[in-house]
Design a protein around this motif. Structure first.
Motif, PDB file in Angstrom:
ATOM      1  N   GLY A  10       0.920  -1.294  -0.024  1.00  0.00           N
ATOM      2  CA  GLY A  10      -0.007  -0.030   0.036  1.00  0.00           C
ATOM      3  C   GLY A  10       0.683   1.309  -0.009  1.00  0.00           C
ATOM      4  O   GLY A  10       2.017   1.182  -0.415  1.00  0.00           O
ATOM      5  N   GLY A  11       0.158   2.344   0.543  1.00  0.00           N
ATOM      6  CA  GLY A  11       0.627   3.646   0.318  1.00  0.00           C
ATOM      7  C   GLY A  11       2.011   3.983   1.068  1.00  0.00           C
ATOM      8  O   GLY A  11       2.609   3.342   1.812  1.00  0.00           O
ATOM      9  N   LYS A  12       2.059   5.313   1.069  1.00  0.00           N
ATOM     10  CA  LYS A  12       3.142   6.023   1.561  1.00  0.00           C
ATOM     11  C   LYS A  12       3.354   5.838   3.211  1.00  0.00           C
ATOM     12  O   LYS A  12       2.314   6.063   3.787  1.00  0.00           O
ATOM     13  CB  LYS A  12       3.119   7.573   1.353  1.00  0.00           C
ATOM     14  N   TYR A  19      -3.971  12.000   7.808  1.00  0.00           N
ATOM     15  CA  TYR A  19      -4.265  11.257   6.494  1.00  0.00           C
ATOM     16  C   TYR A  19      -4.831  12.417   5.620  1.00  0.00           C
ATOM     17  O   TYR A  19      -4.782  11.868   4.333  1.00  0.00           O
ATOM     18  CB  TYR A  19      -5.701  10.547   7.043  1.00  0.00           C
ATOM     19  N   GLN A  20      -5.401  13.223   5.911  1.00  0.00           N
ATOM     20  CA  GLN A  20      -5.868  14.171   4.904  1.00  0.00           C
ATOM     21  C   GLN A  20      -4.805  14.908   4.197  1.00  0.00           C
ATOM     22  O   GLN A  20      -4.567  15.231   2.930  1.00  0.00           O
ATOM     23  CB  GLN A  20      -6.561  15.413   5.697  1.00  0.00           C
ATOM     24  N   ALA A  21      -3.450  15.183   4.695  1.00  0.00           N
ATOM     25  CA  ALA A  21      -2.344  15.306   4.319  1.00  0.00           C
ATOM     26  C   ALA A  21      -1.987  14.366   3.139  1.00  0.00           C
ATOM     27  O   ALA A  21      -1.369  14.860   1.825  1.00  0.00           O
ATOM     28  CB  ALA A  21      -1.165  15.761   5.075  1.00  0.00           C
ATOM     29  N   PHE A  22      -2.095  13.149   3.236  1.00  0.00           N
ATOM     30  CA  PHE A  22      -2.007  12.189   2.327  1.00  0.00           C
ATOM     31  C   PHE A  22      -2.703  12.376   1.006  1.00  0.00           C
ATOM     32  O   PHE A  22      -2.419  12.328  -0.037  1.00  0.00           O
ATOM     33  CB  PHE A  22      -2.042  10.693   3.035  1.00  0.00           C
ATOM     34  N   LEU A  23      -3.988  12.593   1.326  1.00  0.00           N
ATOM     35  CA  LEU A  23      -5.068  12.732   0.332  1.00  0.00           C
ATOM     36  C   LEU A  23      -4.688  13.626  -0.271  1.00  0.00           C
ATOM     37  O   LEU A  23      -5.378  13.913  -1.737  1.00  0.00           O
ATOM     38  CB  LEU A  23      -6.171  12.632   1.036  1.00  0.00           C
ATOM     39  N   GLU A  65      -2.095  14.537  -1.923  1.00  0.00           N
ATOM     40  CA  GLU A  65      -1.321  14.481  -3.065  1.00  0.00           C
ATOM     41  C   GLU A  65      -2.246  13.740  -4.154  1.00  0.00           C
ATOM     42  O   GLU A  65      -3.125  13.013  -4.039  1.00  0.00           O
ATOM     43  CB  GLU A  65      -0.349  13.195  -2.634  1.00  0.00           C
ATOM     44  N   GLU A  66      -1.899  14.301  -5.324  1.00  0.00           N
ATOM     45  CA  GLU A  66      -2.740  13.832  -6.467  1.00  0.00           C
ATOM     46  C   GLU A  66      -3.142  12.347  -6.850  1.00  0.00           C
ATOM     47  O   GLU A  66      -3.937  12.166  -7.007  1.00  0.00           O
ATOM     48  CB  GLU A  66      -2.168  14.463  -7.824  1.00  0.00           C
ATOM     49  N   ASP A  67      -2.081  11.547  -6.424  1.00  0.00           N
ATOM     50  CA  ASP A  67      -2.258  10.181  -7.003  1.00  0.00           C
ATOM     51  C   ASP A  67      -3.133   9.624  -5.762  1.00  0.00           C
ATOM     52  O   ASP A  67      -3.781   8.517  -6.051  1.00  0.00           O
ATOM     53  CB  ASP A  67      -0.918   9.588  -6.635  1.00  0.00           C
ATOM     54  N   ASN A 111     -11.053  10.044  -1.682  1.00  0.00           N
ATOM     55  CA  ASN A 111     -12.168  10.715  -1.142  1.00  0.00           C
ATOM     56  C   ASN A 111     -13.526  10.233  -1.793  1.00  0.00           C
ATOM     57  O   ASN A 111     -14.464  10.019  -1.159  1.00  0.00           O
ATOM     58  CB  ASN A 111     -12.082  12.309  -1.732  1.00  0.00           C
ATOM     59  N   ARG A 112     -13.393   9.577  -3.093  1.00  0.00           N
ATOM     60  CA  ARG A 112     -14.512   9.146  -3.851  1.00  0.00           C
ATOM     61  C   ARG A 112     -14.927   7.735  -3.158  1.00  0.00           C
ATOM     62  O   ARG A 112     -16.127   7.604  -2.949  1.00  0.00           O
ATOM     63  CB  ARG A 112     -14.394   8.708  -5.231  1.00  0.00           C
ATOM     64  N   LEU A 113     -14.019   7.220  -2.580  1.00  0.00           N
ATOM     65  CA  LEU A 113     -14.291   5.841  -2.020  1.00  0.00           C
ATOM     66  C   LEU A 113     -15.091   6.140  -0.538  1.00  0.00           C
ATOM     67  O   LEU A 113     -15.954   5.402  -0.336  1.00  0.00           O
ATOM     68  CB  LEU A 113     -13.049   5.038  -1.641  1.00  0.00           C
ATOM     69  N   ILE A 114     -14.495   7.067   0.064  1.00  0.00           N
ATOM     70  CA  ILE A 114     -14.832   7.396   1.320  1.00  0.00           C
ATOM     71  C   ILE A 114     -16.195   7.833   1.485  1.00  0.00           C
ATOM     72  O   ILE A 114     -17.198   7.688   1.964  1.00  0.00           O
ATOM     73  CB  ILE A 114     -13.956   8.252   2.411  1.00  0.00           C
ATOM     74  N   GLU A 115     -16.505   8.723   0.163  1.00  0.00           N
ATOM     75  CA  GLU A 115     -17.980   9.220   0.018  1.00  0.00           C
ATOM     76  C   GLU A 115     -18.933   8.068  -0.121  1.00  0.00           C
ATOM     77  O   GLU A 115     -20.045   8.234   0.102  1.00  0.00           O
ATOM     78  CB  GLU A 115     -17.799  10.331  -0.971  1.00  0.00           C
ATOM     79  N   ALA A 116     -18.344   7.071  -0.871  1.00  0.00           N
ATOM     80  CA  ALA A 116     -19.237   5.792  -1.252  1.00  0.00           C
ATOM     81  C   ALA A 116     -19.684   5.260  -0.017  1.00  0.00           C
ATOM     82  O   ALA A 116     -20.830   4.838   0.208  1.00  0.00           O
ATOM     83  CB  ALA A 116     -18.587   5.095  -2.351  1.00  0.00           C
TER      84      ALA A 116
END
Length: 476
Positions: free
Chosen positions: A29-31, A399-403, A405-407, A412-417
């Protein structure tokens, strides 16, 4: 309470009959921004590959934790364990590796109660194994007795890990099924990836992509039977009887039961995959997801990969190598008429084992709370690619700092879902998932290879129903 010896026999037979499912472990996974909380006044307490953990301090309650993690995953978990052990002076968690998910289940079944651990974890698809096992205490018991507990988990986690809103186990990370996509291909083809909310629409998009010359292959699917079940549950159907296993051990699967039109949905779904393969629009089934599929996505030879969001690192690296943009869309239903109000969760979670020692079990609950607290989870999510379990984690500054980043903006779309979803969809609570889920992959492989769809579905149902009959004969 079911008899332990009959469970041992039936599970041993099941394990001999089928290979273990490779479920998402959340280790890709991520950073990594900061890592887990540092230990304080504690020594490392884990052991891997059959080693025995170091003894707990004499003044602590030892909380034995059996886990399936190795390598980097085990190191990440051990950091969190050391942080917990250093944060208080009553409990001392000790991690011990006990093989894969089904190895661990077999060992739990075969171990005398006096030698059982207090805690274990397993995949979201094996919740039914623990629900029907007779050797755990439902996590909800500890939540009800804990006035300080106030977390609001996303609905798909409650439905995946609980029955009627009451938790059996507790998620340690959230993965979401769906598909990674090459944004450049979709833009060139004029397709909004988020409009692909059903297999019908995925099929039409795949045809447009290949026949329009936008990519040689439109779609790939990681080799597993879980994706079809996710689509069917999102559609609003159960795949096994007894309320999808929630009210009792399943006795039969429902893929060929057309009393509510489900068999027609199943037939159409597998036929669409067969047609895509026959047209040459599907990436070779059985290809390796890391070595073959993601590199092809990055080279713009492949438009989308059905899998979970946990492959963030592979998607990001492939996109960087190929100079393309990517995104991830949550799981589609089978048809446009699907219910589409809930999402099954992937990932894995904790289970508190009924080992007869309440103090150890309470320590297991305290560790679960620590592990899933916002501060620990932010680092865990950044290291593993798991999604947040609830809004407080999602809204955390790190976590918002991570989001930002453009990649990773697509998260955000997943969490909204997830925020807009209910708890209607959950993976079937089957006790022998090591036979149930692989049968779906075998069915897909068969129809892609030219077996008539009805014949492949009937063979899948026969395999599953026979497995249920054998298991229930010694566990009913």
């Amino acid at each position: 309470m079911k008899k332990r010896m009959t469970r041992i026999v039936s599970l041993a037979l099941a394990l001999l009959m089928a290979a273990a499912l490779c479920a998402c472990s959340g280790t890709s996974g991520g950073k990594n921004d900061s890592g887990a909380p540092p230990p304080s006044n504690s020594q490392p307490s884990g052991a891997q590959d059959g080693q025995t953990p170091a003894p707990a301090p004499a003044d602590r309650v030892s909380v034995m934790y059996w886990c399936p993690y190795t390598g980097n995953g085990a190191e990440r978990v051990q950091k969190i364990i050391d942080g917990f052990n250093g944060s208080q002076d009553k409990y001392f968690v000790q991690m011990e590796y006990n093989g894969g998910y089904f190895d661990q289940l077999a060992k739990l079944q075969a171990t005398d109660k006096a030698n059982l651990p207090a805690l274990c974890n397993s995949s979201s698809e094996t919740v039914g194994s623990y629900l029907h096992s007779g050797f755990i205490r439902n996590v909800q018991e500890f939540i009800d007795a804990d006035p300080a507990y106030d977390r609001d988990l996303y609905g798909n986690l409650i439905s995946t890990y609980g029955v009627d809103g009451r938790l059996i186990g507790y998620p340690l990370g959230l993965s979401l099924s769906g598909f990674f996509y090459n944004a450049d291909i979709f833009e060139a083809a004029g397709i909004d990836p988020y409009s692909l909310t059903s297999m019908d629409r995925v099929y039409d998009a795949a045809v447009k992509i290949c026949e329009g010359g936008y990519a040689p292959y439109a779609i790939a699917e990681e080799h597993s039977g879980i994706w079809a079940n996710y689509a069917f549950h999102r559609e609003g159907f159960y795949t096994v009887d007894n309320d999808n296993g929630a009210s009792g051990l399943p006795t039969r699967c429902l893929y060929n039961d057309n009393s509510d039109g489900f068999a027609d949905i199943v037939r159409q779904y597998y036929q669409q995959w067969a047609d895509l393969s026959a047209k040459g629009y599907m990436f070779p089934f059985g290809s390796k997801i890391k070595e073959d599929m993601f590199p092809a996505l990055g080279r713009s030879e492949l438009a989308m990969i059905v899998t979970t969001n946990s492959y963030l690192t592979q998607a990001r690296d492939a996109a960087a190598e190929g100079g393309i943009k990517f995104g991830f869309v949550p799981m589609f239903s089978a048809t446009d008429n699907g219910r589409q109000t809930g999402y099954c969760s992937s990932g894995n979670g904790f289970f508190i084992v009924d080992n007869g020692r309440p103090e150890e079990q309470q320590g297991a609950w305290e560790f679960i709370k620590y592990f899933t607290s916002p501060d620990v989870q932010v680092d865990w999510n950044l290291e593993t690619g798991y999604l947040p379990l609830y809004d407080e984690i999602y809204n955390a500054e790190g976590y918002q700092a991570f989001l930002a980043e453009e990649d990773y903006a697509y998260v955000n779309r997943l969490i909204e879902a997830l925020q807009g979803a209910d708890d209607s969809a959950f993976y079937a609570f089957v006790a022998n998932n090591n036979e149930y889920t692989p049968a779906g992959a075998t069915c897909l492989e068969a129809v892609i290879g030219g077996t008539p769809v009805d014949e492949a579905i009937n063979a899948m149902c026969e395999t599953i129903n026979t497995a249920f009959e054998m298991y229930n004969a010694t566990n009913g």
